[in-house]
Structure formats: C-alpha cells, structure tokens
Motif scaffolding. Structure first.
Motif, PDB file in Angstrom:
ATOM      1  N   GLU A  29      19.035  -2.938 -45.327  1.00  0.00           N
ATOM      2  CA  GLU A  29      18.174  -4.078 -45.042  1.00  0.00           C
ATOM      3  C   GLU A  29      16.815  -3.932 -45.725  1.00  0.00           C
ATOM      4  O   GLU A  29      16.285  -4.894 -46.289  1.00  0.00           O
ATOM      5  N   LYS A  30      16.248  -2.733 -45.667  1.00  0.00           N
ATOM      6  CA  LYS A  30      14.930  -2.495 -46.287  1.00  0.00           C
ATOM      7  C   LYS A  30      15.028  -2.629 -47.811  1.00  0.00           C
ATOM      8  O   LYS A  30      14.139  -3.216 -48.439  1.00  0.00           O
ATOM      9  N   ILE A  31      16.087  -2.097 -48.400  1.00  0.00           N
ATOM     10  CA  ILE A  31      16.283  -2.233 -49.849  1.00  0.00           C
ATOM     11  C   ILE A  31      16.423  -3.703 -50.207  1.00  0.00           C
ATOM     12  O   ILE A  31      15.799  -4.189 -51.160  1.00  0.00           O
ATOM     13  N   ALA A  32      17.215  -4.431 -49.441  1.00  0.00           N
ATOM     14  CA  ALA A  32      17.420  -5.861 -49.692  1.00  0.00           C
ATOM     15  C   ALA A  32      16.103  -6.619 -49.619  1.00  0.00           C
ATOM     16  O   ALA A  32      15.796  -7.451 -50.491  1.00  0.00           O
ATOM     17  N   GLU A  33      15.323  -6.322 -48.599  1.00  0.00           N
ATOM     18  CA  GLU A  33      14.027  -6.985 -48.426  1.00  0.00           C
ATOM     19  C   GLU A  33      13.113  -6.702 -49.619  1.00  0.00           C
ATOM     20  O   GLU A  33      12.475  -7.601 -50.158  1.00  0.00           O
ATOM     21  N   THR A  34      13.068  -5.451 -50.049  1.00  0.00           N
ATOM     22  CA  THR A  34      12.213  -5.061 -51.174  1.00  0.00           C
ATOM     23  C   THR A  34      12.642  -5.751 -52.463  1.00  0.00           C
ATOM     24  O   THR A  34      11.804  -6.170 -53.268  1.00  0.00           O
ATOM     25  N   GLY A  48      30.598  -0.728 -55.092  1.00  0.00           N
ATOM     26  CA  GLY A  48      31.179  -0.929 -56.412  1.00  0.00           C
ATOM     27  C   GLY A  48      31.820  -2.286 -56.606  1.00  0.00           C
ATOM     28  O   GLY A  48      32.481  -2.523 -57.613  1.00  0.00           O
ATOM     29  N   VAL A  49      31.610  -3.191 -55.671  1.00  0.00           N
ATOM     30  CA  VAL A  49      32.137  -4.548 -55.809  1.00  0.00           C
ATOM     31  C   VAL A  49      31.298  -5.327 -56.819  1.00  0.00           C
ATOM     32  O   VAL A  49      31.821  -6.103 -57.608  1.00  0.00           O
ATOM     33  N   ALA A  50      29.983  -5.094 -56.804  1.00  0.00           N
ATOM     34  CA  ALA A  50      29.065  -5.749 -57.743  1.00  0.00           C
ATOM     35  C   ALA A  50      28.461  -4.698 -58.661  1.00  0.00           C
ATOM     36  O   ALA A  50      28.165  -3.581 -58.235  1.00  0.00           O
ATOM     37  N   VAL A  51      28.282  -5.059 -59.919  1.00  0.00           N
ATOM     38  CA  VAL A  51      27.697  -4.160 -60.912  1.00  0.00           C
ATOM     39  C   VAL A  51      26.205  -4.470 -61.031  1.00  0.00           C
ATOM     40  O   VAL A  51      25.838  -5.589 -61.403  1.00  0.00           O
ATOM     41  N   PRO A  52      25.334  -3.502 -60.714  1.00  0.00           N
ATOM     42  CA  PRO A  52      23.896  -3.766 -60.847  1.00  0.00           C
ATOM     43  C   PRO A  52      23.492  -3.868 -62.320  1.00  0.00           C
ATOM     44  O   PRO A  52      23.997  -3.130 -63.162  1.00  0.00           O
ATOM     45  N   SER A  53      22.605  -4.805 -62.601  1.00  0.00           N
ATOM     46  CA  SER A  53      22.093  -4.949 -63.966  1.00  0.00           C
ATOM     47  C   SER A  53      21.152  -3.789 -64.282  1.00  0.00           C
ATOM     48  O   SER A  53      20.742  -3.037 -63.385  1.00  0.00           O
ATOM     49  N   VAL A  54      20.786  -3.676 -65.533  1.00  0.00           N
ATOM     50  CA  VAL A  54      19.837  -2.634 -65.943  1.00  0.00           C
ATOM     51  C   VAL A  54      18.501  -2.860 -65.243  1.00  0.00           C
ATOM     52  O   VAL A  54      17.865  -1.901 -64.783  1.00  0.00           O
ATOM     53  N   VAL A  55      18.100  -4.110 -65.140  1.00  0.00           N
ATOM     54  CA  VAL A  55      16.840  -4.423 -64.458  1.00  0.00           C
ATOM     55  C   VAL A  55      16.920  -3.991 -62.996  1.00  0.00           C
ATOM     56  O   VAL A  55      15.999  -3.382 -62.454  1.00  0.00           O
ATOM     57  N   ARG A  56      18.047  -4.287 -62.343  1.00  0.00           N
ATOM     58  CA  ARG A  56      18.220  -3.905 -60.942  1.00  0.00           C
ATOM     59  C   ARG A  56      18.225  -2.380 -60.798  1.00  0.00           C
ATOM     60  O   ARG A  56      17.648  -1.836 -59.859  1.00  0.00           O
ATOM     61  N   LEU A  57      18.869  -1.678 -61.729  1.00  0.00           N
ATOM     62  CA  LEU A  57      18.857  -0.209 -61.694  1.00  0.00           C
ATOM     63  C   LEU A  57      17.425   0.313 -61.811  1.00  0.00           C
ATOM     64  O   LEU A  57      17.050   1.274 -61.128  1.00  0.00           O
ATOM     65  N   ALA A  58      16.622  -0.322 -62.663  1.00  0.00           N
ATOM     66  CA  ALA A  58      15.222   0.091 -62.819  1.00  0.00           C
ATOM     67  C   ALA A  58      14.451  -0.138 -61.524  1.00  0.00           C
ATOM     68  O   ALA A  58      13.634   0.708 -61.114  1.00  0.00           O
ATOM     69  N   GLU A  59      14.705  -1.256 -60.864  1.00  0.00           N
ATOM     70  CA  GLU A  59      14.044  -1.531 -59.586  1.00  0.00           C
ATOM     71  C   GLU A  59      14.452  -0.516 -58.525  1.00  0.00           C
ATOM     72  O   GLU A  59      13.606  -0.015 -57.772  1.00  0.00           O
ATOM     73  N   LEU A  60      15.726  -0.209 -58.477  1.00  0.00           N
ATOM     74  CA  LEU A  60      16.211   0.789 -57.518  1.00  0.00           C
ATOM     75  C   LEU A  60      15.618   2.164 -57.808  1.00  0.00           C
ATOM     76  O   LEU A  60      15.205   2.881 -56.887  1.00  0.00           O
ATOM     77  N   ALA A  61      15.572   2.534 -59.074  1.00  0.00           N
ATOM     78  CA  ALA A  61      14.991   3.831 -59.446  1.00  0.00           C
ATOM     79  C   ALA A  61      13.534   3.916 -59.017  1.00  0.00           C
ATOM     80  O   ALA A  61      13.073   4.966 -58.556  1.00  0.00           O
ATOM     81  N   GLU A  62      12.824   2.812 -59.150  1.00  0.00           N
ATOM     82  CA  GLU A  62      11.425   2.799 -58.718  1.00  0.00           C
ATOM     83  C   GLU A  62      11.326   2.988 -57.199  1.00  0.00           C
ATOM     84  O   GLU A  62      10.503   3.766 -56.713  1.00  0.00           O
TER      85      GLU A  62
END
Length: 115
Positions: A29-34, A48-62
């Motif tokens: 929930e917190k990740i989704a909100e952010t 693994g149902v959805a493939v995160p984009s490179v931009v999304r991976l960068a946001e997650l890494a941050e």
C-alpha cells in the motif's frame, strides 16, 4: 530469449522487488501510494504478472535506496551476477564462517557435478 526465459526473468524481478520492499519495511500500500498506482498494480509487479518499465524500476530503486541494477541482478541467472550476489553475502560473514561456507559449497558442487 524464449518465452519461458522471459517469464522466469519477469517473475524473478518481481521477487526482487518484493524482497527489497520487505527488507525496507514498506507495505504494498505504501509503495502504491508513493508511486501513485494501486496496491494491485504493485502486487502484479511482485508476482510477475506485470512487467515494470525502466522508469518504474528507477522509481522503485529510489524508494528502496538501491541501484536499478540491484533489482535486475538479484533476478539474473547469469554466472557473473550470481557471483556478485554470493560475494555480497560472504562479505557479511566473519572469516571462520566464510571458510565453513566455502567448504560446504565445495562439497555441494562436487556432489552435483557427479550427477
């Protein structure tokens, strides 16, 4: 890369995302909100149902305070990435513990090589 390999990689990246999320103590929930997405979208990435984009991976890494490559290499089945992960794990151990683990790994490799 065939479809089976692609699915395996996507699932492994999802597991790496979930593992990082848990290790930093955040809920889906917190990740989704952010990220401004639904909790279900986070769940789909983690399973693994959805493939995160490179931009999304960068946001997650941050959010996780890690490199994008960390999310990808944790999921990699390339020998060099696996060796890098083993090195990180070994770095956390005292000398005696590393020696013991190396002995166990050697025995495992020898046993698996005979089969």
């Amino acid at each position: 890369m065939d479809e089976r390999q692609r699915l395996t990689l996507v699932k492994a990246v999802g597991q790496a995302i979930a593992s990082r999320r848990v290790s930093v103590g955040l809920s889906q929930e917190k990740i989704a909100e952010t990220l401004g997405i639904s909790r279900e979208a986070v769940s789909r990435m983690e399973t693994g149902v959805a493939v995160p984009s490179v931009v999304r991976l960068a946001e997650l890494a941050e959010i996780f305070q890690c490199g994008i490559e960390d999310l990808l290499t944790e999921a990699s089945n390339r020998k060099v990435d696996q060796a890098r992960k083993i090195l990180e794990l070994l770095d956390e151990l005292a000398d005696e513990q590393r020696e013991l683990l190396m002995s166990v790994i050697k025995q495992l490799v020898e046993g698996l090589s005979k089969k």
